[in-house]
Motif scaffolding. Sequence first.
Motif, PDB file in Angstrom:
ATOM      1  N   GLU A   1      53.271 -52.330  30.745  1.00  0.00           N
ATOM      2  CA  GLU A   1      52.733 -52.543  29.782  1.00  0.00           C
ATOM      3  C   GLU A   1      54.036 -53.306  29.493  1.00  0.00           C
ATOM      4  O   GLU A   1      54.906 -53.740  30.824  1.00  0.00           O
ATOM      5  CB  GLU A   1      53.828 -50.885  28.895  1.00  0.00           C
ATOM      6  N   THR A   2      54.733 -53.870  28.943  1.00  0.00           N
ATOM      7  CA  THR A   2      55.350 -55.570  29.001  1.00  0.00           C
ATOM      8  C   THR A   2      56.442 -55.249  28.087  1.00  0.00           C
ATOM      9  O   THR A   2      56.439 -54.280  27.119  1.00  0.00           O
ATOM     10  CB  THR A   2      54.505 -56.498  28.071  1.00  0.00           C
ATOM     11  N   VAL A   3      57.329 -56.328  28.057  1.00  0.00           N
ATOM     12  CA  VAL A   3      58.757 -56.257  27.990  1.00  0.00           C
ATOM     13  C   VAL A   3      58.241 -56.927  26.352  1.00  0.00           C
ATOM     14  O   VAL A   3      57.869 -57.692  26.992  1.00  0.00           O
ATOM     15  CB  VAL A   3      59.743 -56.350  28.292  1.00  0.00           C
ATOM     16  N   THR A   4      58.746 -55.867  25.396  1.00  0.00           N
ATOM     17  CA  THR A   4      59.044 -57.175  24.163  1.00  0.00           C
ATOM     18  C   THR A   4      60.545 -57.188  23.655  1.00  0.00           C
ATOM     19  O   THR A   4      61.607 -56.506  23.341  1.00  0.00           O
ATOM     20  CB  THR A   4      58.345 -56.751  22.925  1.00  0.00           C
ATOM     21  N   CYS A   5      61.061 -58.604  23.048  1.00  0.00           N
ATOM     22  CA  CYS A   5      62.415 -58.285  22.661  1.00  0.00           C
ATOM     23  C   CYS A   5      61.674 -58.816  20.945  1.00  0.00           C
ATOM     24  O   CYS A   5      61.557 -59.547  20.893  1.00  0.00           O
ATOM     25  CB  CYS A   5      62.957 -59.823  23.608  1.00  0.00           C
ATOM     26  N   THR A   6      62.657 -58.914  20.441  1.00  0.00           N
ATOM     27  CA  THR A   6      63.505 -59.009  18.745  1.00  0.00           C
ATOM     28  C   THR A   6      64.735 -58.878  18.764  1.00  0.00           C
ATOM     29  O   THR A   6      65.451 -57.959  18.493  1.00  0.00           O
ATOM     30  CB  THR A   6      62.439 -57.603  17.581  1.00  0.00           C
ATOM     31  N   GLY A   7      65.296 -60.010  18.507  1.00  0.00           N
ATOM     32  CA  GLY A   7      66.184 -60.391  18.581  1.00  0.00           C
ATOM     33  C   GLY A   7      67.039 -59.883  19.426  1.00  0.00           C
ATOM     34  O   GLY A   7      66.577 -60.814  20.531  1.00  0.00           O
ATOM     35  N   THR A   8      68.201 -59.916  19.840  1.00  0.00           N
ATOM     36  CA  THR A   8      68.513 -59.556  21.024  1.00  0.00           C
ATOM     37  C   THR A   8      68.324 -58.029  21.514  1.00  0.00           C
ATOM     38  O   THR A   8      69.163 -57.253  22.068  1.00  0.00           O
ATOM     39  CB  THR A   8      70.147 -59.333  20.515  1.00  0.00           C
ATOM     40  N   SER A   9      67.327 -57.085  20.948  1.00  0.00           N
ATOM     41  CA  SER A   9      67.024 -55.744  21.506  1.00  0.00           C
ATOM     42  C   SER A   9      65.438 -56.255  22.216  1.00  0.00           C
ATOM     43  O   SER A   9      63.941 -56.979  21.625  1.00  0.00           O
ATOM     44  CB  SER A   9      66.876 -55.148  19.711  1.00  0.00           C
ATOM     45  N   CYS A  10      65.238 -55.156  23.384  1.00  0.00           N
ATOM     46  CA  CYS A  10      64.457 -55.827  24.533  1.00  0.00           C
ATOM     47  C   CYS A  10      63.214 -54.053  24.649  1.00  0.00           C
ATOM     48  O   CYS A  10      64.500 -52.423  24.374  1.00  0.00           O
ATOM     49  CB  CYS A  10      64.669 -56.406  25.358  1.00  0.00           C
ATOM     50  N   THR A  11      62.503 -54.093  24.594  1.00  0.00           N
ATOM     51  CA  THR A  11      61.904 -52.235  24.367  1.00  0.00           C
ATOM     52  C   THR A  11      61.020 -52.907  25.914  1.00  0.00           C
ATOM     53  O   THR A  11      59.895 -53.428  25.789  1.00  0.00           O
ATOM     54  CB  THR A  11      61.920 -52.428  23.302  1.00  0.00           C
ATOM     55  N   LEU A  12      60.643 -51.813  25.856  1.00  0.00           N
ATOM     56  CA  LEU A  12      59.767 -51.314  26.824  1.00  0.00           C
ATOM     57  C   LEU A  12      58.853 -49.934  26.528  1.00  0.00           C
ATOM     58  O   LEU A  12      59.407 -48.992  26.910  1.00  0.00           O
ATOM     59  CB  LEU A  12      59.528 -51.538  28.555  1.00  0.00           C
ATOM     60  N   VAL A  13      57.863 -49.563  26.119  1.00  0.00           N
ATOM     61  CA  VAL A  13      57.442 -48.055  25.896  1.00  0.00           C
ATOM     62  C   VAL A  13      56.568 -48.204  27.002  1.00  0.00           C
ATOM     63  O   VAL A  13      55.098 -48.621  27.511  1.00  0.00           O
ATOM     64  CB  VAL A  13      56.176 -48.339  24.370  1.00  0.00           C
ATOM     65  N   ASP A  14      56.661 -47.242  27.755  1.00  0.00           N
ATOM     66  CA  ASP A  14      56.021 -46.866  28.571  1.00  0.00           C
ATOM     67  C   ASP A  14      54.690 -45.346  28.485  1.00  0.00           C
ATOM     68  O   ASP A  14      54.963 -44.335  28.778  1.00  0.00           O
ATOM     69  CB  ASP A  14      56.879 -45.706  30.386  1.00  0.00           C
ATOM     70  N   ALA A  15      53.570 -45.820  28.197  1.00  0.00           N
ATOM     71  CA  ALA A  15      52.431 -44.197  28.107  1.00  0.00           C
ATOM     72  C   ALA A  15      51.813 -43.507  29.179  1.00  0.00           C
ATOM     73  O   ALA A  15      51.629 -43.961  30.186  1.00  0.00           O
ATOM     74  CB  ALA A  15      52.126 -45.094  26.876  1.00  0.00           C
ATOM     75  N   ASP A  16      50.901 -43.360  28.599  1.00  0.00           N
ATOM     76  CA  ASP A  16      50.621 -42.443  29.581  1.00  0.00           C
ATOM     77  C   ASP A  16      51.329 -41.946  30.435  1.00  0.00           C
ATOM     78  O   ASP A  16      50.304 -41.337  32.372  1.00  0.00           O
ATOM     79  CB  ASP A  16      48.552 -43.030  29.892  1.00  0.00           C
ATOM     80  N   LEU A  17      51.934 -41.078  30.680  1.00  0.00           N
ATOM     81  CA  LEU A  17      52.791 -40.147  31.122  1.00  0.00           C
ATOM     82  C   LEU A  17      51.901 -39.196  31.490  1.00  0.00           C
ATOM     83  O   LEU A  17      51.267 -38.331  30.913  1.00  0.00           O
ATOM     84  CB  LEU A  17      54.318 -40.870  31.377  1.00  0.00           C
ATOM     85  N   ASP A  18      52.842 -38.149  32.795  1.00  0.00           N
ATOM     86  CA  ASP A  18      52.352 -36.408  32.969  1.00  0.00           C
ATOM     87  C   ASP A  18      53.350 -35.623  32.067  1.00  0.00           C
ATOM     88  O   ASP A  18      54.396 -36.391  32.201  1.00  0.00           O
ATOM     89  CB  ASP A  18      52.497 -36.056  34.411  1.00  0.00           C
ATOM     90  N   ALA A  19      53.198 -34.646  31.460  1.00  0.00           N
ATOM     91  CA  ALA A  19      54.134 -34.305  30.677  1.00  0.00           C
ATOM     92  C   ALA A  19      54.927 -33.544  31.848  1.00  0.00           C
ATOM     93  O   ALA A  19      54.607 -32.629  32.885  1.00  0.00           O
ATOM     94  CB  ALA A  19      53.419 -32.819  29.753  1.00  0.00           C
ATOM     95  N   LYS A  20      56.253 -32.824  31.520  1.00  0.00           N
ATOM     96  CA  LYS A  20      57.340 -32.059  32.450  1.00  0.00           C
ATOM     97  C   LYS A  20      57.256 -33.177  33.324  1.00  0.00           C
ATOM     98  O   LYS A  20      57.030 -32.238  34.339  1.00  0.00           O
ATOM     99  CB  LYS A  20      56.599 -30.280  32.010  1.00  0.00           C
ATOM    100  N   THR A  21      57.663 -33.925  33.135  1.00  0.00           N
ATOM    101  CA  THR A  21      57.900 -35.126  34.770  1.00  0.00           C
ATOM    102  C   THR A  21      58.902 -35.246  34.349  1.00  0.00           C
ATOM    103  O   THR A  21      58.625 -36.440  33.459  1.00  0.00           O
ATOM    104  CB  THR A  21      55.994 -36.144  35.156  1.00  0.00           C
ATOM    105  N   HIS A  22      59.818 -35.748  35.362  1.00  0.00           N
ATOM    106  CA  HIS A  22      60.949 -36.426  35.574  1.00  0.00           C
ATOM    107  C   HIS A  22      60.220 -37.895  35.918  1.00  0.00           C
ATOM    108  O   HIS A  22      59.468 -38.098  37.107  1.00  0.00           O
ATOM    109  CB  HIS A  22      61.802 -36.193  36.718  1.00  0.00           C
ATOM    110  N   TYR A  23      60.868 -39.153  35.456  1.00  0.00           N
ATOM    111  CA  TYR A  23      60.001 -40.150  35.979  1.00  0.00           C
ATOM    112  C   TYR A  23      62.090 -41.217  36.408  1.00  0.00           C
ATOM    113  O   TYR A  23      62.943 -41.149  35.237  1.00  0.00           O
ATOM    114  CB  TYR A  23      59.342 -40.985  35.091  1.00  0.00           C
ATOM    115  N   GLN A  24      62.016 -42.185  37.247  1.00  0.00           N
ATOM    116  CA  GLN A  24      63.107 -42.472  37.185  1.00  0.00           C
ATOM    117  C   GLN A  24      62.861 -43.977  36.880  1.00  0.00           C
ATOM    118  O   GLN A  24      61.536 -44.652  37.532  1.00  0.00           O
ATOM    119  CB  GLN A  24      63.290 -42.852  38.541  1.00  0.00           C
ATOM    120  N   TYR A  25      63.260 -45.396  36.365  1.00  0.00           N
ATOM    121  CA  TYR A  25      63.080 -46.590  36.346  1.00  0.00           C
ATOM    122  C   TYR A  25      64.405 -47.317  36.426  1.00  0.00           C
ATOM    123  O   TYR A  25      65.251 -46.584  36.834  1.00  0.00           O
ATOM    124  CB  TYR A  25      63.117 -46.665  35.066  1.00  0.00           C
TER     125      TYR A  25
END
Length: 993
Positions: free
Chosen positions: A942-966
């Motif tokens: 996925e890619t980063v999107t910035c609107t105004g001064t707020s930036c977001t990345l939505v990471d999908a297709d993950l495994d349920a009940k799993t601990h992810y580090q970013y």
Amino acid sequence: MKQKSVGLTLRVAILALALILVAGSPVLPPFDGVAYAQTGRISTLTSSTLPNGNLQLDWTAVANADEYRLWKGEGSGSSVSWGDSAHMTFDSSTMMYVDTAVTAGMTYSYVVEVYDGDDNRLGWSTTEEVTLPGGTQAPTAKPTVTLAADGLTAITVTWTDVDGADWYRVRYWTAGLSGWMDLATRHTGDRTYSHTGLTPGTQYFYIVRGENDGGSGPYSGSPGNYASHTLQATSATPTLSLDHTSRTVVEVSWTPAPAGSKYNLHRRKVTTDSGDPVVVVPADDTGWAQLGGGYLTATSYTDSAANYTPDTSGTAPFTVKYEYRVQAIDSNDVAGDWSAVKSVSIPEAGAVLGAPTASAQPVSSSSTRVTWGAITGAAFYELRWKSGDGNYNTPFRVDGTSYEHGNLSPSTKYTYQVRAVDINGVGDWSAETNTTTRSVAAAAGQMPKVTGLTVTDATTDNTGDDRMAKLTWNAVLGATHYEIQRFNHGATTPAWAVVTGGSPAVDAGRLTTAQATSSPTWTDTITSSATEGAGQTYYYAVSAVEDGVDNTVGNDDDELGEFSDIKSVTFVDYKPLMPTDVSAAKTNGASIVVKWTQPNFARDADPNNGAATSWTISWRPATTTTWTSMAVTGARSYHHTGLSGNTTYYYRVRAENAGGMSEFTAPVSETLGNALRAPSNVRAVDATTTTGPRIKVSWSAVAGADSYQVQRFGDDGTWGDLADDSTGATPYASVTGTEVIDDGDNDTATNTGTALTANTTYLYRVRMEQEGVMSGWSMVASGTTMAAETATAPTLVATTTGQSMIRLSWGSVMGATAYHLEWLEGAQAATVFDNPNTNANRITIGGNFSNYVHTGLKAGTQYSYRIRAVLSDSEGAWTTADVQPWTKPAAPDVSAAATDSDTITLTWTAVKVGGADLTDTANYRVEWRVAASGDAWAAPSETVTCTGTSCTLVDADLDAKTHYQYRVRTESPTANGNHNSYWDYTNQRTPAE
């Protein structure tokens, strides 16, 4: 569902590093090391002094340590010089070291650098500073020097005690010396020194330092802040002389005043028409104007502008005269008295002088006397003569207005002509005048020449119309009469003539021996008119006569005597009237200008009667009844200086000339207000840049000051205002701040456009202005520009080492004792650094170091730097201001939230770089991994999107009940340094489906 690859092994080292990075960046070690990591202090370093004087160092062990590197430097705090490599290196089993290369009394600093087996720095120990006991320490304090004059030729130097000093070195300097001169090299006892045999009116500078067997302490002063004292100069009145070398050129010279004096030369023009004299070119209401553009240091001046430009509003004919006067001003700016006024007359260009009126008389059988009226502007006269009807001889020069022509033939006619000569050339010849020498004496012989003639002014009342001349001479044996002749150039028809009347009465010009026997005397009474009497010069000559056989006056058988030498008398003028319109007004300083008007004494159509030639002005403060008098010539004003504030002064004036003096005028008064205080702590220090030598002048603010005036002593020996360096136009005559920069091109007085010179001392002074009133001048401050090409600019390199620090390094300069490092935020040109209004930040780095870590900076910000070396007596050139690094950008403040069983959303606020928000998706790098896998970090699809001064990345297709580090970091654009921030870590667990 998309499966992300994970590892099974938890790597403790990676997790430990993650925990360190999440915890934030630790503090840097306290010295200028070679490399910098964001790791902290992980060992404790201690020291102890051994009985043999060596120093033992101990440190605590560190887990996973493979190597310890011990750094050593002399000194403490920010002044430590650590060098470029570690002092010693030890394996992990060693936690102690004995340093034998130490000196008693010295201070040392130590720190241990810890590395693992992969040559990764794990951290640092604490820093240990220790001062070894023993040894003699050089003094560290500066003495405070006080100076006091002892008369005009000596200065007493005293100074405060310095701890640890066993003796003192005393030095001095004055203009003309090549460097500091020692007065005492090991002065002991009382802290005072008498410096004698000095020059009055001269400024002397002094420095003192304490010394002992351990070395020398610092001197009491530094460039621009040396203690100095100027001795009082003796006052003197110059003697002025003139040489009219050509028609419009006058060479003016005067006798010198004491050393260090300068001179104020004035000139004014006076034109005279057929009426009154008129003063023109009024620089002030007296007509006097300063020559030379300011004060002079030489004792001569060539005035090449003495032009013939009369006031054409009058009535011709005109005469043009220039008057000169000079005064000496000593080194303390104390003005002496004006010299006597000298003048020259300027002829009209190409004009021919008028012809004199000449008259000739016989004196004896072998001589004649020729006299003529003076011609205004004549430098001298030329006379020519012929006998009988012959030709004129070659003209010859005569100084004065009469000539005795001897060695002539008796009973012979001689004809004469006279002409005036001035700077333009010769004038017209006079009309011919002739006379015949007397015949040879009769058989009884010629009467002897009259001797001892004196003529005096016998006027008893010079306010009346008449004037009286008293003649006395030695009696001539056998004379029965005396013939008296008189000549007046001012008469309508000037000529020698026998006199009549007088006392005793003279008949046909003869005075009998019965009237004047043993001591002949005669008084000539002259009634004043427009061309006679007061102010006029009269000439007299007397001859002895013995009557012939028939005793008839004038018969051919009279025995005639030779006329006496010519004697003259000039009648004194009427005494002047009392001055009028007397006024007294205070100036901008602590001084008062007194002015008055002198009325003419018009009598018998002669407006010059009673003209004043000088004035006496008397003054006193209101606190006393005693008057103090001073003479004034030329000007009808007097500038009274050196007065006290809050004091009322009274003034009165009287006029004077050769005929007497008027009464004093009624007193007038003026009150001075508060005396303003001159600025103090005036300093002049070198501020040389790559563009050339400069001096920075500063002073302490004076309460109530509206502005300040700054002046520099110029090459021509005069003080001149400085001009604003930023515009080159606005004079520093109205400065609102407390410092200025002088580069020489800003001097609007006598040194316009002349840059300052390297390795040269300049003098400055400052005064304050309050509501239009100026204070006196401050003490003079001196500043010396940097020696030309004394030190080249180092090569400066900047390395970004963190979000708040930049490491600077440079090549060391031979002989440097310190470095000046200047910095500004943003990309700034050298001209911005040089602008005195910019106030660049300056750091002084003591010692000949070659690196510096600049901390406390803003993240994602560009900075500009320049540096120069400081030598023992000067500064080197600045580097160019193109070293402009960026600090690392700030790490994003990331937060994560599971928005579904297979989705995690990361958000953060846009990071600022260079004051602007980074909203381009390319400005951020995002990586992820499963927390327990130990796998390498990977970038999400996925890619980063910035609107105004707020930036977001939505990471999908993950495994349920799993601990992810970013982790997310900022990657700034190339234009902003192309630096990456440190990672910002977060983690999130997806919920069950």
